[in-house]
Scaffold this motif. Structure first.
Motif, mmCIF file in Angstrom:
data_model
loop_
_atom_site.group_PDB
_atom_site.id
_atom_site.type_symbol
_atom_site.label_atom_id
_atom_site.label_comp_id
_atom_site.label_asym_id
_atom_site.label_seq_id
_atom_site.Cartn_x
_atom_site.Cartn_y
_atom_site.Cartn_z
ATOM 1 N N MET A 1 0.839 -1.190 0.000
ATOM 2 C CA MET A 1 0.000 0.000 0.000
ATOM 3 C C MET A 1 0.883 1.253 0.000
ATOM 4 O O MET A 1 1.897 1.307 0.692
ATOM 5 N N LEU A 2 0.481 2.227 -0.785
ATOM 6 C CA LEU A 2 1.132 3.528 -0.775
ATOM 7 C C LEU A 2 0.160 4.522 -0.142
ATOM 8 O O LEU A 2 -0.974 4.667 -0.606
ATOM 9 N N LEU A 3 0.594 5.182 0.925
ATOM 10 C CA LEU A 3 -0.271 6.096 1.663
ATOM 11 C C LEU A 3 0.042 7.532 1.264
ATOM 12 O O LEU A 3 1.164 8.016 1.461
ATOM 13 N N VAL A 4 -0.972 8.199 0.708
ATOM 14 C CA VAL A 4 -0.803 9.538 0.139
ATOM 15 C C VAL A 4 -1.726 10.517 0.857
ATOM 16 O O VAL A 4 -2.900 10.224 1.072
ATOM 17 N N GLY A 5 -1.194 11.675 1.220
ATOM 18 C CA GLY A 5 -2.010 12.742 1.768
ATOM 19 C C GLY A 5 -2.314 13.756 0.681
ATOM 20 O O GLY A 5 -1.434 14.103 -0.115
ATOM 21 N N LEU A 6 -3.561 14.219 0.639
ATOM 22 C CA LEU A 6 -3.985 15.226 -0.338
ATOM 23 C C LEU A 6 -4.589 16.397 0.415
ATOM 24 O O LEU A 6 -5.508 16.210 1.227
ATOM 25 N N LEU A 21 -7.886 11.386 -9.450
ATOM 26 C CA LEU A 21 -7.089 10.266 -8.942
ATOM 27 C C LEU A 21 -7.947 9.009 -8.780
ATOM 28 O O LEU A 21 -7.494 7.896 -9.066
ATOM 29 N N ALA A 22 -9.179 9.190 -8.335
ATOM 30 C CA ALA A 22 -10.087 8.047 -8.204
ATOM 31 C C ALA A 22 -10.343 7.407 -9.563
ATOM 32 O O ALA A 22 -10.420 6.172 -9.676
ATOM 33 N N ALA A 23 -10.454 8.236 -10.597
ATOM 34 C CA ALA A 23 -10.673 7.709 -11.949
ATOM 35 C C ALA A 23 -9.488 6.870 -12.421
ATOM 36 O O ALA A 23 -9.640 5.924 -13.199
ATOM 37 N N HIS A 24 -8.302 7.182 -11.926
ATOM 38 C CA HIS A 24 -7.108 6.399 -12.252
ATOM 39 C C HIS A 24 -7.061 5.085 -11.471
ATOM 40 O O HIS A 24 -6.312 4.179 -11.827
ATOM 41 N N GLY A 25 -7.806 5.022 -10.371
ATOM 42 C CA GLY A 25 -7.816 3.789 -9.581
ATOM 43 C C GLY A 25 -7.427 3.947 -8.130
ATOM 44 O O GLY A 25 -7.359 2.958 -7.391
ATOM 45 N N ALA A 26 -7.159 5.170 -7.712
ATOM 46 C CA ALA A 26 -6.822 5.399 -6.305
ATOM 47 C C ALA A 26 -8.046 5.175 -5.421
ATOM 48 O O ALA A 26 -9.182 5.395 -5.843
ATOM 49 N N ALA A 102 -8.443 -1.232 3.213
ATOM 50 C CA ALA A 102 -8.091 -1.094 1.800
ATOM 51 C C ALA A 102 -7.204 -2.261 1.362
ATOM 52 O O ALA A 102 -6.460 -2.817 2.169
ATOM 53 N N PRO A 103 -7.281 -2.651 0.089
ATOM 54 C CA PRO A 103 -6.429 -3.737 -0.403
ATOM 55 C C PRO A 103 -4.949 -3.425 -0.187
ATOM 56 O O PRO A 103 -4.526 -2.264 -0.242
ATOM 57 N N ALA A 104 -4.179 -4.469 0.056
ATOM 58 C CA ALA A 104 -2.752 -4.298 0.363
ATOM 59 C C ALA A 104 -1.979 -3.662 -0.792
ATOM 60 O O ALA A 104 -0.946 -3.029 -0.575
ATOM 61 N N ASP A 105 -2.480 -3.825 -2.023
ATOM 62 C CA ASP A 105 -1.756 -3.284 -3.182
ATOM 63 C C ASP A 105 -2.318 -1.946 -3.644
ATOM 64 O O ASP A 105 -2.011 -1.470 -4.737
ATOM 65 N N ALA A 106 -3.111 -1.295 -2.816
ATOM 66 C CA ALA A 106 -3.794 -0.060 -3.220
ATOM 67 C C ALA A 106 -2.915 1.175 -3.055
ATOM 68 O O ALA A 106 -1.995 1.217 -2.236
ATOM 69 N N ILE A 107 -3.229 2.185 -3.855
ATOM 70 C CA ILE A 107 -2.727 3.536 -3.618
ATOM 71 C C ILE A 107 -3.860 4.271 -2.917
ATOM 72 O O ILE A 107 -4.915 4.508 -3.500
ATOM 73 N N VAL A 108 -3.665 4.543 -1.635
ATOM 74 C CA VAL A 108 -4.721 5.128 -0.802
ATOM 75 C C VAL A 108 -4.442 6.616 -0.632
ATOM 76 O O VAL A 108 -3.381 7.007 -0.115
#
Length: 202
Positions: A1-6, A21-26, A102-108
């Motif tokens: 998982m990659l944890l991103v702050g916006l 970003l959600a449209a990309h799959g985040a 969230a899934p382990a491989d997600a960009i959150v």
């Protein structure tokens, strides 16, 4: 998982970037939505708020009368601190629960308007921080079009962190002062970088 702050100041267009970003799959975790969810009638924070501020903060529909709560909670520093002591831990806990789910491989991407202002948010451990910017007058124009009084909008902006304070924590700056095409191109490039960072962790 990659944890991103916006984050970004009011009127900067952070929600638009989150949608791209959600449209990309985040996976987007919205702090404002979490803050609303944790004070629903079936949540412990709701009961605590009613106990602290009185039954008059409950509307005829059985849910919080937010205007009445605000009138009471912001009347004194003590009341505001009591509000924060109830809601902030609940929001923090729910954010953690949704992040864990969230899934382990997600960009959150955690959409946090007051990321810089909130020590709890800064301590969460973002691997990337995205800051959305736009010129002040453009932000005021957008807020006015949403129905917010311009002087009120200006006061809200002054109560938030400055552009310089947000830039100090930024990994990426997104300029939302031009057209939608420019914004889309920047977010496309940002997504490529996020995917690269995520792949490097694997």
């Amino acid at each position: 998982m990659l944890l991103v702050g916006l984050t970004g100041g009011i009127g900067a267009g952070k929600s638009t970037v989150a949608a791209l970003l959600a449209a990309h799959g985040a996976i987007i975790l919205d702090a404002d939505q979490v803050a609303r969810d944790v004070v629903e009638p079936d949540q412990p924070a709701f009961t605590e708020l009613v106990e602290r501020f009185g039954p008059d903060i409950v509307g005829s529909d059985g849910r919080l009368d937010r205007a009445e709560l605000a009138a009471r909670a912001f009347a004194t520093d003590e009341a505001r601190e009591a509000l924060n002591a109830i809601t902030h831990p609940a929001v923090h806990e729910e954010f953690g629960r949704r992040m864990t789910a969230a899934p382990a491989d997600a960009i959150v991407v955690m959409d946090v308007p007051l990321l810089v202002e909130s020590k709890t948010a800064v301590e969460r451990g973002y691997e990337v921080v995205i800051v959305v910017e736009a010129p002040e007058q453009l932000r005021l124009d957008r807020l006015e079009r949403r129905g917010l009084d311009r002087s009120d909008a200006s006061a809200r902006m002054r109560a938030q962190a400055t552009d310089e304070e947000r830039r100090a924590v930024a990994t990426h700056l997104i300029d939302n002062g031009a057209d939608h095409g420019s914004l889309t191109s920047q977010v496309d490039a940002l997504w490529t970088d996020l995917q690269s960072r995520h792949a490097a962790k694997a």
